[in-house]
Every structure is written in structure tokens, then in C-alpha cells.
Write a protein that holds these residues in place. Structure first.
Motif, PDB file in Angstrom:
ATOM      1  N   MET A 119       0.826  -1.207   0.000  1.00 35.62           N
ATOM      2  CA  MET A 119       0.000   0.000   0.000  1.00 35.62           C
ATOM      3  C   MET A 119       0.866   1.265   0.000  1.00 35.62           C
ATOM      4  SD  MET A 119      -2.992  -1.245   2.601  1.00 35.62           S
ATOM      5  CE  MET A 119      -4.120   0.098   2.334  1.00 35.62           C
ATOM      6  N   GLU A 120       2.016   1.207   0.657  1.00 33.48           N
ATOM      7  CA  GLU A 120       2.930   2.355   0.652  1.00 33.48           C
ATOM      8  C   GLU A 120       3.490   2.582  -0.755  1.00 33.48           C
ATOM      9  OE1 GLU A 120       4.858   2.422   5.129  1.00 33.48           O
ATOM     10  OE2 GLU A 120       5.460   0.815   3.779  1.00 33.48           O
ATOM     11  N   ALA A 121       3.743   1.485  -1.484  1.00 32.61           N
ATOM     12  CA  ALA A 121       4.275   1.615  -2.844  1.00 32.61           C
ATOM     13  C   ALA A 121       3.238   2.204  -3.790  1.00 32.61           C
ATOM     14  CB  ALA A 121       4.747   0.253  -3.354  1.00 32.61           C
ATOM     15  N   HIS A 122       1.972   1.891  -3.568  1.00 36.61           N
ATOM     16  CA  HIS A 122       0.879   2.387  -4.427  1.00 36.61           C
ATOM     17  C   HIS A 122      -0.281   2.816  -3.522  1.00 36.61           C
ATOM     18  CE1 HIS A 122       3.087   0.681  -7.788  1.00 36.61           C
ATOM     19  NE2 HIS A 122       3.166  -0.453  -7.122  1.00 36.61           N
ATOM     20  N   PRO A 123      -0.177   3.994  -2.911  1.00 30.81           N
ATOM     21  CA  PRO A 123      -1.162   4.419  -1.911  1.00 30.81           C
ATOM     22  C   PRO A 123      -2.608   4.454  -2.398  1.00 30.81           C
ATOM     23  CG  PRO A 123       0.734   5.884  -1.873  1.00 30.81           C
ATOM     24  CD  PRO A 123       0.894   4.977  -3.054  1.00 30.81           C
ATOM     25  N   GLN A 124      -2.846   4.751  -3.670  1.00 31.08           N
ATOM     26  CA  GLN A 124      -4.213   4.871  -4.162  1.00 31.08           C
ATOM     27  C   GLN A 124      -4.735   3.581  -4.791  1.00 31.08           C
ATOM     28  OE1 GLN A 124      -5.811   7.591  -3.361  1.00 31.08           O
ATOM     29  NE2 GLN A 124      -3.974   8.638  -2.636  1.00 31.08           N
ATOM     30  N   ALA A 125      -3.926   2.531  -4.850  1.00 29.90           N
ATOM     31  CA  ALA A 125      -4.310   1.310  -5.569  1.00 29.90           C
ATOM     32  C   ALA A 125      -5.429   0.534  -4.879  1.00 29.90           C
ATOM     33  CB  ALA A 125      -3.092   0.408  -5.749  1.00 29.90           C
ATOM     34  N   VAL A 130     -10.430  -2.098   1.828  1.00 27.10           N
ATOM     35  CA  VAL A 130      -9.158  -2.797   2.028  1.00 27.10           C
ATOM     36  C   VAL A 130      -8.218  -1.914   2.845  1.00 27.10           C
ATOM     37  CG1 VAL A 130      -7.113  -3.737   0.871  1.00 27.10           C
ATOM     38  CG2 VAL A 130      -9.393  -4.211  -0.033  1.00 27.10           C
ATOM     39  N   TYR A 131      -8.172  -0.637   2.501  1.00 29.70           N
ATOM     40  CA  TYR A 131      -7.315   0.306   3.224  1.00 29.70           C
ATOM     41  C   TYR A 131      -7.678   0.334   4.712  1.00 29.70           C
ATOM     42  CZ  TYR A 131      -5.305   4.704   4.771  1.00 29.70           C
ATOM     43  OH  TYR A 131      -4.615   5.648   5.470  1.00 29.70           O
ATOM     44  N   GLN A 132      -8.964   0.469   5.014  1.00 33.84           N
ATOM     45  CA  GLN A 132      -9.403   0.524   6.405  1.00 33.84           C
ATOM     46  C   GLN A 132      -9.147  -0.785   7.133  1.00 33.84           C
ATOM     47  OE1 GLN A 132     -13.468   1.831   6.233  1.00 33.84           O
ATOM     48  NE2 GLN A 132     -12.897   3.983   5.998  1.00 33.84           N
ATOM     49  N   LEU A 133      -9.317  -1.899   6.426  1.00 35.91           N
ATOM     50  CA  LEU A 133      -9.072  -3.196   7.049  1.00 35.91           C
ATOM     51  C   LEU A 133      -7.606  -3.333   7.454  1.00 35.91           C
ATOM     52  CD1 LEU A 133     -10.032  -6.084   7.787  1.00 35.91           C
ATOM     53  CD2 LEU A 133      -9.386  -6.742   5.475  1.00 35.91           C
ATOM     54  N   VAL A 134      -6.706  -3.095   6.513  1.00 36.91           N
ATOM     55  CA  VAL A 134      -5.269  -3.268   6.779  1.00 36.91           C
ATOM     56  C   VAL A 134      -4.779  -2.274   7.813  1.00 36.91           C
ATOM     57  CG1 VAL A 134      -2.957  -3.159   5.762  1.00 36.91           C
ATOM     58  CG2 VAL A 134      -4.804  -4.328   4.544  1.00 36.91           C
ATOM     59  N   THR A 135      -5.088  -1.004   7.616  1.00 36.09           N
ATOM     60  CA  THR A 135      -4.586   0.005   8.556  1.00 36.09           C
ATOM     61  C   THR A 135      -5.245  -0.134   9.932  1.00 36.09           C
ATOM     62  OG1 THR A 135      -6.155   1.670   7.767  1.00 36.09           O
ATOM     63  CG2 THR A 135      -3.947   1.655   6.762  1.00 36.09           C
ATOM     64  N   GLY A 136      -6.497  -0.531   9.949  1.00 38.00           N
ATOM     65  CA  GLY A 136      -7.182  -0.738  11.231  1.00 38.00           C
ATOM     66  C   GLY A 136      -6.554  -1.864  12.043  1.00 38.00           C
TER      67      GLY A 136
END
Length: 187
Positions: A119-125, A130-136
Motif C-alpha cells: 500500500m505504501e508503494a501504491h497508496p491509491q491502488a 481494504v485500506y481501512q481493514l489493513v490500517t485498522g
């Protein structure tokens, strides 16, 4: 079938089921048990003994001067106490002087960290779910303020880093990812 051999020397002892014993009889039984087998254990608080006897609920042998357990029930109590984590740790050399109250490592699963790296390599991908799941999940591991008894004075993460430094680094990575995605605060 209960044994007729109580650990006390009084031959007039009568078997009383634990559920029918008075609190005073239970306390007397605990005192007798602690005197009989206490020396084979590291120092234990009275509540540990009381919890053990309440958990097993053995028959009590009540005599005019003493209250005790029979040999099989005493052996069960000893076995129960031997399995307690405090006893196991003390016998393994982690007694009171060698246990430390400290934050435990996060032990963050490698899959979470790989997902964060992608996600850091492609922040908007990735999508918002998915973003909320992983970061949460990562935030929950980093922000959990669990203080536990550790067996070593300075526990380390799997990669050898200090847990507090690892938490700070992970939270900084998450903040940078939030910034890259244009999310304000935990997303």
C-alpha cells in the motif's frame, strides 16, 4: 470412592463434601494443606491456594482439632498448583525477582506488514474497505496498551527491535500512508 486416609493424624475425622463445608472448615483445610505441601512451592498468596481448592472442591476430612484432605485429593491439588503459570515460571527461573512488568511485543503478522508495504508503494491502488481493514488491524496492534508480565527484562519484536520503537515506527508509517492517500487521521 473417597479414601479414608486424611492427611491429618486424627482417626475420628468425618468426610464432609466440599459443598457442605463451612467457610471456617475450608480455611482450616487450606491451612493444613499449606503446612503439608507449601514448602514444595515458591511463595504463593493465600488467594492462589483458595482458588485451587475452590476449583477442585475436594471432600474435607473434619476432626475435632483439624480439617484436611485425603491423599488422592491432596495429590490433585498439588498437580493443579504445579500447572499454574506462576509456578511454572518460578520453577523455570523466572521468580519474582526475574519477572518484569513491561509492554509485550506486537508480534505483528508478516502478512499485515507486507500489505502495508504494498500500500505504501501504491497508496491509491486499494479501495477504502481494504485500506481501512489493513490500517485498522495494524493500528490495533500498535496502539494496544497491553502491559503484561514478561519473562525477560527487555522483550523484543520478532526482528529484534524494541517494542516501543517498533510501535512508533509502525504508527509513523501509517500516518505517512494516511497523508499520501489524503486521509486525515486514522482512516
Amino acid at each position: 470412592m473417597p479414601s479414608t486416609t486424611p492427611i491429618s493424624a486424627e482417626p475420628t475425622a468425618v468426610c464432609v463434601p466440599f459443598s457442605q463445608a463451612s467457610p471456617e472448615q475450608v480455611t482450616q483445610a487450606l491451612d493444613t494443606v499449606r503446612q503439608a505441601v507449601g514448602p514444595q512451592f515458591p511463595p504463593l498468596v493465600k488467594e492462589t491456594w483458595a482458588n485451587a481448592i475452590r476449583a477442585l472442591q475436594p471432600d474435607l476430612w473434619v476432626a475435632p482439632q483439624t480439617v484436611s484432605l485425603n491423599e488422592p485429593d491432596l495429590a490433585r491439588l498439588v498437580q493443579h498448583l504445579d500447572g499454574l503459570p506462576a509456578i511454572v515460571n518460578a520453577r523455570a527461573g523466572y521468580g519474582r525477582g526475574k519477572l518484569f512488568f513491561t509492554r509485550q511485543p506486537m508480534n505483528c503478522p508478516a502478512e499485515f506488514l507486507r500489505a502495508l508495504t504494498e500500500m505504501e508503494a501504491h497508496p491509491q491502488a486499494s479501495g477504502p474497505a481494504v485500506y481501512q481493514l489493513v490500517t485498522g488491524l495494524l493500528r490495533a496492534r500498535a496502539e494496544a496498551d497491553e502491559l503484561n508480565w514478561a519473562q525477560v527484562p527487555n522483550p523484543r519484536e520478532d526482528d529484534g527491535t524494541d517494542p516501543d520503537q517498533a510501535r512508533a515506527a509502525l504508527l509513523a508509517r501509517l500516518a505517512a500512508l494516511d497523508h499520501a492517500r489524503g486521509v486525515s487521521g486514522p482512516g
